[in-house]
Design an enzyme around this catalytic site. Structure first.
Site, mmCIF file in Angstrom:
data_model
loop_
_atom_site.group_PDB
_atom_site.id
_atom_site.type_symbol
_atom_site.label_atom_id
_atom_site.label_comp_id
_atom_site.label_asym_id
_atom_site.label_seq_id
_atom_site.Cartn_x
_atom_site.Cartn_y
_atom_site.Cartn_z
ATOM 1 N N HIS A 1 36.470 32.821 35.124
ATOM 2 C CA HIS A 1 36.615 34.102 34.435
ATOM 3 C C HIS A 1 38.063 34.560 34.279
ATOM 4 C CE1 HIS A 1 33.608 37.613 33.554
ATOM 5 N NE2 HIS A 1 34.373 37.332 32.524
ATOM 6 N N ASP B 1 28.280 40.694 35.159
ATOM 7 C CA ASP B 1 28.895 39.973 36.277
ATOM 8 C C ASP B 1 28.350 40.492 37.596
ATOM 9 O OD1 ASP B 1 30.731 38.575 37.972
ATOM 10 O OD2 ASP B 1 32.248 38.687 36.410
ATOM 11 N N HIS C 1 30.210 40.370 40.143
ATOM 12 C CA HIS C 1 31.422 40.907 40.757
ATOM 13 C C HIS C 1 32.111 41.896 39.826
ATOM 14 C CE1 HIS C 1 30.635 36.744 42.151
ATOM 15 N NE2 HIS C 1 30.785 37.319 43.342
ATOM 16 N N ASP D 1 35.414 41.969 39.390
ATOM 17 C CA ASP D 1 36.617 41.325 38.828
ATOM 18 C C ASP D 1 37.744 42.336 38.648
ATOM 19 O OD1 ASP D 1 35.212 39.011 38.843
ATOM 20 O OD2 ASP D 1 34.949 38.849 36.678
ATOM 21 N N HIS E 1 40.406 34.527 39.167
ATOM 22 C CA HIS E 1 39.167 34.799 38.426
ATOM 23 C C HIS E 1 38.503 36.086 38.919
ATOM 24 C CE1 HIS E 1 35.812 32.787 41.110
ATOM 25 N NE2 HIS E 1 36.711 33.400 41.850
ATOM 26 N N ASP F 1 29.266 36.366 32.645
ATOM 27 C CA ASP F 1 29.425 35.455 33.774
ATOM 28 C C ASP F 1 28.028 35.051 34.232
ATOM 29 O OD1 ASP F 1 29.791 34.300 36.328
ATOM 30 O OD2 ASP F 1 31.602 35.476 36.691
ATOM 31 N N ASP G 1 26.927 33.970 36.812
ATOM 32 C CA ASP G 1 26.522 34.307 38.183
ATOM 33 C C ASP G 1 25.829 35.662 38.279
ATOM 34 O OD1 ASP G 1 28.464 36.371 38.452
ATOM 35 O OD2 ASP G 1 29.873 35.093 39.531
ATOM 36 N N GLU H 1 31.880 30.470 33.931
ATOM 37 C CA GLU H 1 31.474 30.102 35.297
ATOM 38 C C GLU H 1 30.266 29.178 35.366
ATOM 39 O OE1 GLU H 1 33.295 30.675 37.885
ATOM 40 O OE2 GLU H 1 34.619 32.347 37.338
#
Length: 300
Positions: A100, A123, A125, A127, A140, A227, A229, A272
């Site tokens: 990312h 996402d 996360h 980020d 990332h 993303d 994830d 990702e």
């Protein structure tokens, strides 16, 4: 969304993360049939190929707080020019990652164009780390903060404009794992964060509708940064940083279908995907399906 040209840009970068493998993401997504599926939906597809990215073994980490900083700056400097050119030509840029950290170049390129954009960031996360808050030194985990002018000057200066996004038009969807200082920084910002609890409580439909409304106010279009994830590892095992308890297969498709219905998508990146950790390219196939849902594929 009027169907026109999608320009695919591969960025096989895994310098922004500790775990190897996401550099093969663009190839895995293409191998899963992306180009043919998009053409089948009536889009003209221009595949730009992949940017040249060095492998970590050929480079040294000079600062453990900002790993591979010079290399990541160089790659994102190139990427932002390519993205900006696509927007100016009226082409839809579709960036395939890679980790990312490529979001730094993507958002810088969008900011460089004359169009204003809202941002929806799918996402696990936030980020939203920086040199001062990172626990890993992995870039990332920093692209959203960098785009908001927070972080190392080498990163925030890409594109010549320090602040690339409008906080009030920026939405994170699906968050479920963030560092303590990262949470505090996001709380102080005007960025809207919908966590997994929000999705559990009100449903994906309501979250995405609110997200579209926020990202659309006073903007020319919406950039989607996805993303993989954000999806539960049971559905998407081949990702760089899997975390249990993510959104489901159908919630992910529903989100993309609602965004397609809005007609507001102007660009997208998908990041990702890690084929090393995947099961028979399952995650890359899911990525292709989600991209196609975002660009108009319907069940009926």
């Amino acid at each position: 969304m009027q169907k026109k040209v999608i320009r695919i840009i591969g960025v096989p970068i895994d310098l922004g993360a500790d775990r190897r493998g996401v550099d093969m993401g663009p190839s895995a997504i293409r191998y899963a049939g992306l180009n043919a599926r998009l053409k089948g939906l009536g889009w003209k597809v221009e595949d730009y190929g992949n940017l040249e990215v060095p492998v970590p073994e050929t480079r040294e980490i000079k600062d453990k707080r900002l790993k591979y900083l010079e290399e990541i700056v160089t790659i994102n400097e190139r990427l932002h020019l390519i993205v900006s050119e696509a927007i100016k030509e009226g082409v839809v840029p579709l960036i395939l990652g890679g980790d990312h950290s490529l979001g730094i170049g993507t958002l810088a390129g969008l900011a460089l164009s004359e169009k204003s954009f809202g941002l929806i960031w799918f996402d696990t996360h936030g980020d939203y780390n920086s040199l001062d808050t990172t626990e890993s030194g992995n870039i990332h985990g920093m692209p959203l903060a960098v785009a908001n002018g927070i972080g190392a000057p080498e990163l925030t200066s890409i594109g010549g404009v320090k602040k690339k996004l409008r906080e009030e038009n920026t939405v994170i969807i699906g968050a479920r794992e963030m560092d303590p200082q990262e949470k505090e920084l996001l709380r102080k910002s005007k960025i809207t964060v919908f966590t997994m609890r929000d999705i559990d409580q009100v449903g994906m439909t309501e979250v995405v509708k609110q997200g579209i409304k926020i990202a659309s106010q006073g903007t020319d279009g919406i950039h989607i940064s996805f993303d993989l994830d954000v999806i539960d590892p049971e559905e998407a095992p081949g990702v760089g940083t899997p975390v249990a308890g993510g959104i489901t297969y159908r919630e992910a498709h529903l989100a993309m279908e609602l965004l397609a219905d809005s007609g507001r998508i102007s660009s997208m990146d998908v990041v990702e995907v890690n084929p090393i950790l995947d099961n028979h390219n399952k995650t890359a196939k899911l990525a292709v399906g989600l991209i196609c849902s975002a660009f108009g594929e319907q069940i009926f």
